[in-house]
Scaffold this motif. Structure first.
Motif, PDB file in Angstrom:
ATOM      1  N   PHE A  89       0.918   1.815 -10.350  1.00 43.41           N
ATOM      2  CA  PHE A  89      -0.229   0.976 -10.015  1.00 43.41           C
ATOM      3  C   PHE A  89      -0.746   0.091 -11.155  1.00 43.41           C
ATOM      4  O   PHE A  89      -1.569  -0.799 -10.899  1.00 43.41           O
ATOM      5  CB  PHE A  89      -1.369   1.853  -9.504  1.00 43.41           C
ATOM      6  CG  PHE A  89      -0.972   2.702  -8.323  1.00 43.41           C
ATOM      7  CD1 PHE A  89      -0.427   2.128  -7.183  1.00 43.41           C
ATOM      8  CD2 PHE A  89      -1.112   4.082  -8.366  1.00 43.41           C
ATOM      9  CE1 PHE A  89      -0.049   2.904  -6.097  1.00 43.41           C
ATOM     10  CE2 PHE A  89      -0.742   4.871  -7.280  1.00 43.41           C
ATOM     11  CZ  PHE A  89      -0.205   4.276  -6.148  1.00 43.41           C
ATOM     12  N   GLY A 136       5.658   8.596  -4.004  1.00 43.81           N
ATOM     13  CA  GLY A 136       4.813   7.983  -2.985  1.00 43.81           C
ATOM     14  C   GLY A 136       5.648   7.402  -1.863  1.00 43.81           C
ATOM     15  O   GLY A 136       6.882   7.511  -1.858  1.00 43.81           O
ATOM     16  N   LYS A 152       1.630   7.646 -11.790  1.00 40.20           N
ATOM     17  CA  LYS A 152       0.649   6.768 -11.143  1.00 40.20           C
ATOM     18  C   LYS A 152       0.431   5.504 -11.971  1.00 40.20           C
ATOM     19  O   LYS A 152       0.251   4.411 -11.416  1.00 40.20           O
ATOM     20  CB  LYS A 152      -0.672   7.513 -10.955  1.00 40.20           C
ATOM     21  CG  LYS A 152      -0.617   8.617  -9.913  1.00 40.20           C
ATOM     22  CD  LYS A 152      -1.953   9.342  -9.817  1.00 40.20           C
ATOM     23  CE  LYS A 152      -1.892  10.486  -8.819  1.00 40.20           C
ATOM     24  NZ  LYS A 152      -3.169  11.240  -8.760  1.00 40.20           N
ATOM     25  N   SER A 197       0.842  -1.198   0.000  1.00 40.57           N
ATOM     26  CA  SER A 197       0.000   0.000   0.000  1.00 40.57           C
ATOM     27  C   SER A 197       0.876   1.247   0.000  1.00 40.57           C
ATOM     28  O   SER A 197       1.812   1.351   0.800  1.00 40.57           O
ATOM     29  CB  SER A 197      -0.907   0.010   1.235  1.00 40.57           C
ATOM     30  OG  SER A 197      -1.783  -1.086   1.209  1.00 40.57           O
ATOM     31  N   VAL A 198       0.559   2.183  -0.889  1.00 36.86           N
ATOM     32  CA  VAL A 198       1.396   3.366  -1.085  1.00 36.86           C
ATOM     33  C   VAL A 198       0.566   4.637  -0.942  1.00 36.86           C
ATOM     34  O   VAL A 198      -0.512   4.760  -1.540  1.00 36.86           O
ATOM     35  CB  VAL A 198       2.063   3.336  -2.484  1.00 36.86           C
ATOM     36  CG1 VAL A 198       2.793   4.641  -2.770  1.00 36.86           C
ATOM     37  CG2 VAL A 198       3.013   2.156  -2.597  1.00 36.86           C
ATOM     38  N   GLU A 199       1.078   5.562  -0.134  1.00 34.08           N
ATOM     39  CA  GLU A 199       0.495   6.907  -0.062  1.00 34.08           C
ATOM     40  C   GLU A 199       1.107   7.741  -1.179  1.00 34.08           C
ATOM     41  O   GLU A 199       2.329   7.855  -1.284  1.00 34.08           O
ATOM     42  CB  GLU A 199       0.801   7.526   1.298  1.00 34.08           C
ATOM     43  CG  GLU A 199       0.177   6.772   2.458  1.00 34.08           C
ATOM     44  CD  GLU A 199       0.697   7.222   3.809  1.00 34.08           C
ATOM     45  OE1 GLU A 199       1.788   7.833   3.848  1.00 34.08           O
ATOM     46  OE2 GLU A 199       0.031   6.957   4.826  1.00 34.08           O
ATOM     47  N   VAL A 200       0.273   8.321  -2.031  1.00 33.61           N
ATOM     48  CA  VAL A 200       0.736   9.022  -3.229  1.00 33.61           C
ATOM     49  C   VAL A 200       0.965  10.503  -2.936  1.00 33.61           C
ATOM     50  O   VAL A 200       0.146  11.145  -2.260  1.00 33.61           O
ATOM     51  CB  VAL A 200      -0.287   8.861  -4.373  1.00 33.61           C
ATOM     52  CG1 VAL A 200       0.187   9.588  -5.628  1.00 33.61           C
ATOM     53  CG2 VAL A 200      -0.519   7.391  -4.672  1.00 33.61           C
ATOM     54  N   SER A 211       2.396  13.877  -8.005  1.00 35.82           N
ATOM     55  CA  SER A 211       2.654  12.731  -8.885  1.00 35.82           C
ATOM     56  C   SER A 211       1.753  12.805 -10.109  1.00 35.82           C
ATOM     57  O   SER A 211       0.538  13.037  -9.998  1.00 35.82           O
ATOM     58  CB  SER A 211       2.415  11.423  -8.136  1.00 35.82           C
ATOM     59  OG  SER A 211       3.313  11.303  -7.051  1.00 35.82           O
ATOM     60  N   LYS A 219      -0.328  -0.610  -4.592  1.00 36.48           N
ATOM     61  CA  LYS A 219      -1.735  -0.264  -4.548  1.00 36.48           C
ATOM     62  C   LYS A 219      -1.900   1.054  -3.819  1.00 36.48           C
ATOM     63  O   LYS A 219      -1.321   1.251  -2.752  1.00 36.48           O
ATOM     64  CB  LYS A 219      -2.524  -1.366  -3.832  1.00 36.48           C
ATOM     65  CG  LYS A 219      -4.035  -1.162  -3.783  1.00 36.48           C
ATOM     66  CD  LYS A 219      -4.690  -2.348  -3.119  1.00 36.48           C
ATOM     67  CE  LYS A 219      -6.204  -2.200  -3.088  1.00 36.48           C
ATOM     68  NZ  LYS A 219      -6.847  -3.376  -2.440  1.00 36.48           N
ATOM     69  N   GLU A 220      -2.696   1.951  -4.397  1.00 37.47           N
ATOM     70  CA  GLU A 220      -2.879   3.262  -3.767  1.00 37.47           C
ATOM     71  C   GLU A 220      -3.660   3.150  -2.474  1.00 37.47           C
ATOM     72  O   GLU A 220      -4.706   2.500  -2.425  1.00 37.47           O
ATOM     73  CB  GLU A 220      -3.575   4.237  -4.722  1.00 37.47           C
ATOM     74  CG  GLU A 220      -3.657   5.649  -4.179  1.00 37.47           C
ATOM     75  CD  GLU A 220      -4.133   6.649  -5.217  1.00 37.47           C
ATOM     76  OE1 GLU A 220      -4.204   7.844  -4.877  1.00 37.47           O
ATOM     77  OE2 GLU A 220      -4.401   6.246  -6.377  1.00 37.47           O
ATOM     78  N   LYS A 221      -3.121   3.746  -1.430  1.00 34.43           N
ATOM     79  CA  LYS A 221      -3.781   3.716  -0.136  1.00 34.43           C
ATOM     80  C   LYS A 221      -4.973   4.648  -0.144  1.00 34.43           C
ATOM     81  O   LYS A 221      -4.848   5.809  -0.555  1.00 34.43           O
ATOM     82  CB  LYS A 221      -2.778   4.156   0.962  1.00 34.43           C
ATOM     83  CG  LYS A 221      -3.352   4.205   2.358  1.00 34.43           C
ATOM     84  CD  LYS A 221      -3.656   2.844   2.909  1.00 34.43           C
ATOM     85  CE  LYS A 221      -4.093   2.921   4.361  1.00 34.43           C
ATOM     86  NZ  LYS A 221      -4.436   1.604   4.905  1.00 34.43           N
TER      87      LYS A 221
END
Length: 362
Positions: free
Chosen positions: A265, A338, A261, A249-252, A256, A360-362
């Protein structure tokens, strides 16, 4: 081997209606295993059969496998024999878990029961128990392994010990299971319930991170929530966990770009085989972006462990390469796009040479 998610129910501490509702809800999120326990049941045999049979039949109709946890004291209490497992077959169980073992020969013989009940053995001991059973030539497809759970805080397995125990089973291709902990649940087999997980390090982690970790070890096939009842939100979070490759899980970062992105992802990443200690390098993705515009942003800073960076327009042939930073470093040719969420940073240890992974976007 295919991997599955499971739940636990404790009919002696609940009602049939509540258990059925939980089973139905979890089945909608793709859960297919049920653990339940006879160790703490203290009722007449007829009452146990009636209560458990109804709920087990309901579960199997929903497509669940149902494993009952038993021990010699249970057989004595119910007046049944290990040489005749018809009692469990008549209740509709898929198998039984032997919380306490025998001499190896007995377990091997049990796997040839005429009802084809699975015989699940305790995995939470680093001894040659399984090897002993295997010398007696069991019916291998019906021999499973499952760890214990630990209701008392501070008593769960140490990770290194867990690996030693689990490796004994996985090297023989035995189907394996372990427990994770819901933070919404209150029910278990005993009055003490500080959570019901196998690994102590999991006790306070988010439930999906616990599952990601067990699957990432490649030592556990079935992940079971030990306590009941997990919330709908927890069941949904687990249903989204990738069981076959690590998905971080990634904080973007706000700046960006759409291209960055897309790289993060929408690509299948894998770590280069010639590893470096400084970063996880996903290099194949850059081949798609030789003509892409990746303007500079968030590049003049010291990168920290867990930062996700992508080569910018100043990085020549390395433009578009994605990296996850492992050691503090500085490079203006990389944009920070991210950051892996803090609670999943330890999962970076499972990204080895050629390991496939996704973000995966958080």
């Amino acid at each position: 081997m295919k991997r599955s998610l499971g739940i636990s129910i404790y009919p002696e501490h609940s009602t049939v209606e509540k258990d059925k509702a939980y089973l139905k809800l979890a089945s909608e999120y793709g859960f297919t295993r049920v653990f339940t326990c006879l160790l703490s049941v203290n009722k007449p045999k007829e009452d146990i059969v009636r209560e458990f049979k109804e709920i087990i039949e309901y579960a199997t109709d929903l497509g669940y496998e149902v494993i009952l946890d038993v021990a010699p004291a249970v057989f004595d209490q119910l007046g049944i024999s290990y040489d005749d497992l018809s009692f469990f077959h008549d209740m509709g169980a898929t198998g039984i878990r032997l919380d306490v073992g025998f001499d190896g020969a007995k377990e091997a013989m049990l796997t040839f029961n005429p009802y084809e009940l699975a015989i699940e053995i305790n995995m939470s001991n680093n001894v040659a128990y399984l090897d002993n059973i295997l010398t007696y030539q069991p019916n291998a497809p019906f021999l499973y392994g499952c760890h214990n759970f630990y209701p008392q805080k501070g008593t769960g397995l140490d990770y290194d010990f867990f690996v030693k125990c689990s490796s004994r089973f996985k090297k023989h291709g035995i189907r394996t299971a372990a427990f994770i902990n819901s933070h919404s649940a209150t029910l278990g087999p005993w009055s003490i319930n500080d959570g019901l997980c196998t690994l102590e390090m999991h006790r306070d982690l988010p439930i999906d991170v616990q599952a990601k970790h067990l699957f990432a070890t490649n030592l556990i096939d079935d992940v079971i929530i030990g306590n009941a009842y997990a919330s709908r939100e927890e069941l949904e979070a687990l249903s989204k966990v990738n069981r076959y490759q690590l998905e971080l899980s990634v904080e973007v970062l706000t700046d960006s770009s759409t291209i960055e992105k897309d790289i993060m992802f929408n690509e299948q990443h894998f770590r280069r085989g010639d590893m470096t200690k400084q970063a996880v390098r996903s290099t194949e993705v850059r081949k798609k972006h030789t003509q892409s515009d990746i303007p500079l942003h968030d590049h003049m800073q010291t990168f920290q462990c867990g930062d996700v960076v992508i080569g910018n327009n100043n990085f020549g042939k390395y433009k578009g390469e994605l990296q996850i930073i492992l050691e503090e470093c500085y490079d203006e040719r990389k944009n920070k796009v991210g950051k892996v969420v803090d609670e999943e940073l330890f999962l970076l240890d499972f990204v080895d040479a050629w390991t496939k992974f996704k973000l995966k976007e958080k």
